[in-house]
Design a protein around this motif. Structure first.
Motif, mmCIF file in Angstrom:
data_model
loop_
_atom_site.group_PDB
_atom_site.id
_atom_site.type_symbol
_atom_site.label_atom_id
_atom_site.label_comp_id
_atom_site.label_asym_id
_atom_site.label_seq_id
_atom_site.Cartn_x
_atom_site.Cartn_y
_atom_site.Cartn_z
ATOM 1 N N GLN A 170 0.901 -1.151 0.000
ATOM 2 C CA GLN A 170 0.000 0.000 0.000
ATOM 3 C C GLN A 170 0.933 1.193 0.000
ATOM 4 O OE1 GLN A 170 -2.614 0.932 3.366
ATOM 5 N NE2 GLN A 170 -4.227 1.137 1.828
ATOM 6 N N GLN A 171 0.900 1.945 -1.060
ATOM 7 C CA GLN A 171 1.903 2.966 -1.352
ATOM 8 C C GLN A 171 3.256 2.242 -1.350
ATOM 9 O OE1 GLN A 171 0.937 5.950 1.548
ATOM 10 N NE2 GLN A 171 -0.877 6.569 0.403
ATOM 11 N N ASP A 172 4.184 2.593 -0.493
ATOM 12 C CA ASP A 172 5.482 1.902 -0.484
ATOM 13 C C ASP A 172 5.602 0.898 0.644
ATOM 14 O OD1 ASP A 172 6.410 3.237 -2.714
ATOM 15 O OD2 ASP A 172 7.261 4.885 -1.547
ATOM 16 N N LYS A 173 4.562 0.715 1.418
ATOM 17 C CA LYS A 173 4.614 -0.151 2.601
ATOM 18 C C LYS A 173 4.303 -1.604 2.240
ATOM 19 C CE LYS A 173 2.415 -0.882 7.062
ATOM 20 N NZ LYS A 173 1.297 -0.522 7.924
ATOM 21 N N LEU A 174 5.211 -2.517 2.613
ATOM 22 C CA LEU A 174 4.980 -3.944 2.429
ATOM 23 C C LEU A 174 3.881 -4.385 3.387
ATOM 24 C CD1 LEU A 174 5.852 -6.727 1.238
ATOM 25 C CD2 LEU A 174 7.431 -6.897 3.182
ATOM 26 N N ILE A 175 2.780 -4.919 2.837
ATOM 27 C CA ILE A 175 1.674 -5.339 3.701
ATOM 28 C C ILE A 175 1.354 -6.827 3.581
ATOM 29 C CG2 ILE A 175 0.621 -3.046 3.844
ATOM 30 C CD1 ILE A 175 -1.427 -4.090 1.739
ATOM 31 N N ALA A 176 1.851 -7.477 2.526
ATOM 32 C CA ALA A 176 1.603 -8.913 2.369
ATOM 33 C C ALA A 176 2.617 -9.475 1.385
ATOM 34 C CB ALA A 176 0.185 -9.167 1.867
ATOM 35 N N MET A 177 2.924 -10.746 1.562
ATOM 36 C CA MET A 177 3.874 -11.383 0.660
ATOM 37 C C MET A 177 3.752 -12.893 0.735
ATOM 38 S SD MET A 177 7.583 -11.422 2.555
ATOM 39 C CE MET A 177 8.158 -12.641 1.371
ATOM 40 N N GLY A 178 4.378 -13.543 -0.204
ATOM 41 C CA GLY A 178 4.541 -14.981 -0.199
ATOM 42 C C GLY A 178 5.676 -15.301 -1.144
ATOM 43 N N ARG A 179 6.235 -16.486 -0.990
ATOM 44 C CA ARG A 179 7.311 -16.874 -1.893
ATOM 45 C C ARG A 179 7.327 -18.384 -2.053
ATOM 46 N NH1 ARG A 179 12.787 -17.321 0.798
ATOM 47 N NH2 ARG A 179 12.315 -17.652 2.986
ATOM 48 N N VAL A 180 8.043 -18.820 -3.071
ATOM 49 C CA VAL A 180 8.234 -20.240 -3.330
ATOM 50 C C VAL A 180 9.732 -20.492 -3.315
ATOM 51 C CG1 VAL A 180 7.884 -22.125 -4.973
ATOM 52 C CG2 VAL A 180 6.134 -20.338 -4.728
ATOM 53 N N VAL A 181 10.119 -21.539 -2.614
ATOM 54 C CA VAL A 181 11.512 -21.972 -2.574
ATOM 55 C C VAL A 181 11.573 -23.413 -3.052
ATOM 56 C CG1 VAL A 181 12.052 -20.378 -0.675
ATOM 57 C CG2 VAL A 181 11.415 -22.736 -0.153
ATOM 58 N N GLY A 182 12.754 -23.908 -3.321
ATOM 59 C CA GLY A 182 12.898 -25.300 -3.735
ATOM 60 C C GLY A 182 13.953 -25.449 -4.805
ATOM 61 N N ASP A 183 13.934 -26.602 -5.469
ATOM 62 C CA ASP A 183 14.946 -26.855 -6.490
ATOM 63 C C ASP A 183 14.480 -26.475 -7.896
ATOM 64 O OD1 ASP A 183 13.278 -28.983 -7.297
ATOM 65 O OD2 ASP A 183 14.546 -30.510 -6.374
ATOM 66 N N GLY A 184 13.240 -26.052 -8.025
ATOM 67 C CA GLY A 184 12.726 -25.602 -9.309
ATOM 68 C C GLY A 184 12.361 -26.712 -10.274
ATOM 69 N N ALA A 185 12.392 -27.946 -9.807
ATOM 70 C CA ALA A 185 12.071 -29.069 -10.682
ATOM 71 C C ALA A 185 11.180 -30.077 -9.970
ATOM 72 C CB ALA A 185 13.351 -29.742 -11.181
ATOM 73 N N MET A 186 11.743 -30.768 -8.998
ATOM 74 C CA MET A 186 10.985 -31.806 -8.296
ATOM 75 C C MET A 186 10.274 -31.289 -7.054
ATOM 76 S SD MET A 186 13.507 -35.110 -8.596
ATOM 77 C CE MET A 186 12.413 -36.142 -7.642
ATOM 78 N N PHE A 187 10.880 -30.313 -6.373
ATOM 79 C CA PHE A 187 10.353 -29.882 -5.084
ATOM 80 C C PHE A 187 10.170 -28.374 -5.022
ATOM 81 C CE2 PHE A 187 12.538 -33.884 -4.362
ATOM 82 C CZ PHE A 187 11.513 -34.620 -3.781
ATOM 83 N N PHE A 188 8.974 -27.987 -4.615
ATOM 84 C CA PHE A 188 8.605 -26.586 -4.449
ATOM 85 C C PHE A 188 7.963 -26.458 -3.076
ATOM 86 C CE2 PHE A 188 8.567 -27.612 -8.893
ATOM 87 C CZ PHE A 188 9.024 -26.491 -9.553
ATOM 88 N N TYR A 189 8.339 -25.434 -2.338
ATOM 89 C CA TYR A 189 7.769 -25.206 -1.012
ATOM 90 C C TYR A 189 7.269 -23.773 -0.911
ATOM 91 C CZ TYR A 189 9.821 -29.624 0.214
ATOM 92 O OH TYR A 189 10.132 -30.950 0.240
ATOM 93 N N ILE A 190 6.046 -23.636 -0.472
ATOM 94 C CA ILE A 190 5.449 -22.322 -0.264
ATOM 95 C C ILE A 190 5.905 -21.838 1.110
ATOM 96 C CG2 ILE A 190 3.275 -21.065 0.003
ATOM 97 C CD1 ILE A 190 2.054 -23.204 -1.908
ATOM 98 N N GLN A 191 6.456 -20.642 1.148
ATOM 99 C CA GLN A 191 7.016 -20.075 2.374
ATOM 100 C C GLN A 191 6.513 -18.653 2.588
ATOM 101 O OE1 GLN A 191 8.894 -23.177 3.744
ATOM 102 N NE2 GLN A 191 9.177 -21.266 4.772
ATOM 103 N N ASP A 192 6.513 -18.262 3.823
ATOM 104 C CA ASP A 192 6.313 -16.854 4.203
ATOM 105 C C ASP A 192 5.092 -16.213 3.570
ATOM 106 O OD1 ASP A 192 8.614 -16.738 5.896
ATOM 107 O OD2 ASP A 192 9.873 -16.612 4.106
ATOM 108 N N VAL A 193 3.970 -16.915 3.582
ATOM 109 C CA VAL A 193 2.705 -16.279 3.190
ATOM 110 C C VAL A 193 2.279 -15.476 4.411
ATOM 111 C CG1 VAL A 193 0.309 -16.632 2.499
ATOM 112 C CG2 VAL A 193 2.118 -18.096 1.554
ATOM 113 N N ILE A 194 2.461 -14.160 4.314
ATOM 114 C CA ILE A 194 2.290 -13.274 5.466
ATOM 115 C C ILE A 194 1.421 -12.087 5.063
ATOM 116 C CG2 ILE A 194 3.453 -11.845 7.188
ATOM 117 C CD1 ILE A 194 6.070 -13.326 6.459
ATOM 118 N N VAL A 195 0.468 -11.760 5.913
ATOM 119 C CA VAL A 195 -0.315 -10.531 5.755
ATOM 120 C C VAL A 195 -0.182 -9.747 7.051
ATOM 121 C CG1 VAL A 195 -2.602 -9.540 5.349
ATOM 122 C CG2 VAL A 195 -1.935 -11.642 4.160
ATOM 123 N N ASP A 196 0.217 -8.501 6.933
ATOM 124 C CA ASP A 196 0.332 -7.607 8.090
ATOM 125 C C ASP A 196 -0.964 -7.684 8.887
ATOM 126 O OD1 ASP A 196 -0.125 -5.012 9.536
ATOM 127 O OD2 ASP A 196 1.789 -4.468 8.644
#
Length: 146
Positions: free
Chosen positions: A57-83
């Motif tokens: 919201q404007q320049d303030k981080l208020i929510a995020m999520g990311r995917v980590v892993g090896d990009g082929a066999m394994f993907f993990y959803i991380q840090d799904v966060i809402v202020d």
């Protein structure tokens, strides 16, 4: 997995696929009670992520999520966060819809997508097809925190 096009945020929010800054990432994690995170560890972790989705919201981080892993066999959803000040407005859904759209393009038959739901948030992830591990077929799943 069936995913429609990712949902866009309301007009007063902006969505990007750029990594958040290290300091704002650390602050957002602290706001939801995940404690302090070592700055260098956070910097490396963000840099090694496969995918980021960020709401501001404007320049303030208020929510995020990311995917980590090896990009082929394994993907993990991380840090799904809402202020906490912005929860219950559908922002977590926007984050997950964008993550699911990324995964739909990235995973292949035989890939595994995993996540560790915060206590009490399991039902949120079930809406996207994630299942509790009962332990009967695959075991309960385990993790080790250092």
């Amino acid at each position: 997995m069936t995913v429609t096009s990712p949902q866009q945020p309301a007009e007063n929010f902006t969505l990007s696929y750029l990594s958040p800054a290290v300091d704002e990432f650390i602050r957002l994690r602290e706001k939801i009670g995940w404690g302090q995170t070592d700055r260098e560890m956070a910097k490396t972790s963000l840099a090694n992520s496969l995918f980021h989705v960020v709401l501001r919201q404007q320049d303030k981080l208020i929510a995020m999520g990311r995917v980590v892993g090896d990009g082929a066999m394994f993907f993990y959803i991380q840090d799904v966060i809402v202020d906490p000040g912005y929860q219950r407005q559908g922002l977590g859904h926007i984050i997950m819809e964008n993550i699911e759209a990324y995964l739909q393009k990235s995973v292949k038959k035989g890939s595994t997508i995993g996540l560790l739901a915060a206590k009490g948030k399991e039902a949120f992830y079930r809406r996207y097809g994630y299942q509790d591990r009962s332990g009967e077929v695959l075991g309960l799943g385990m993790c080790k925190f250092i």
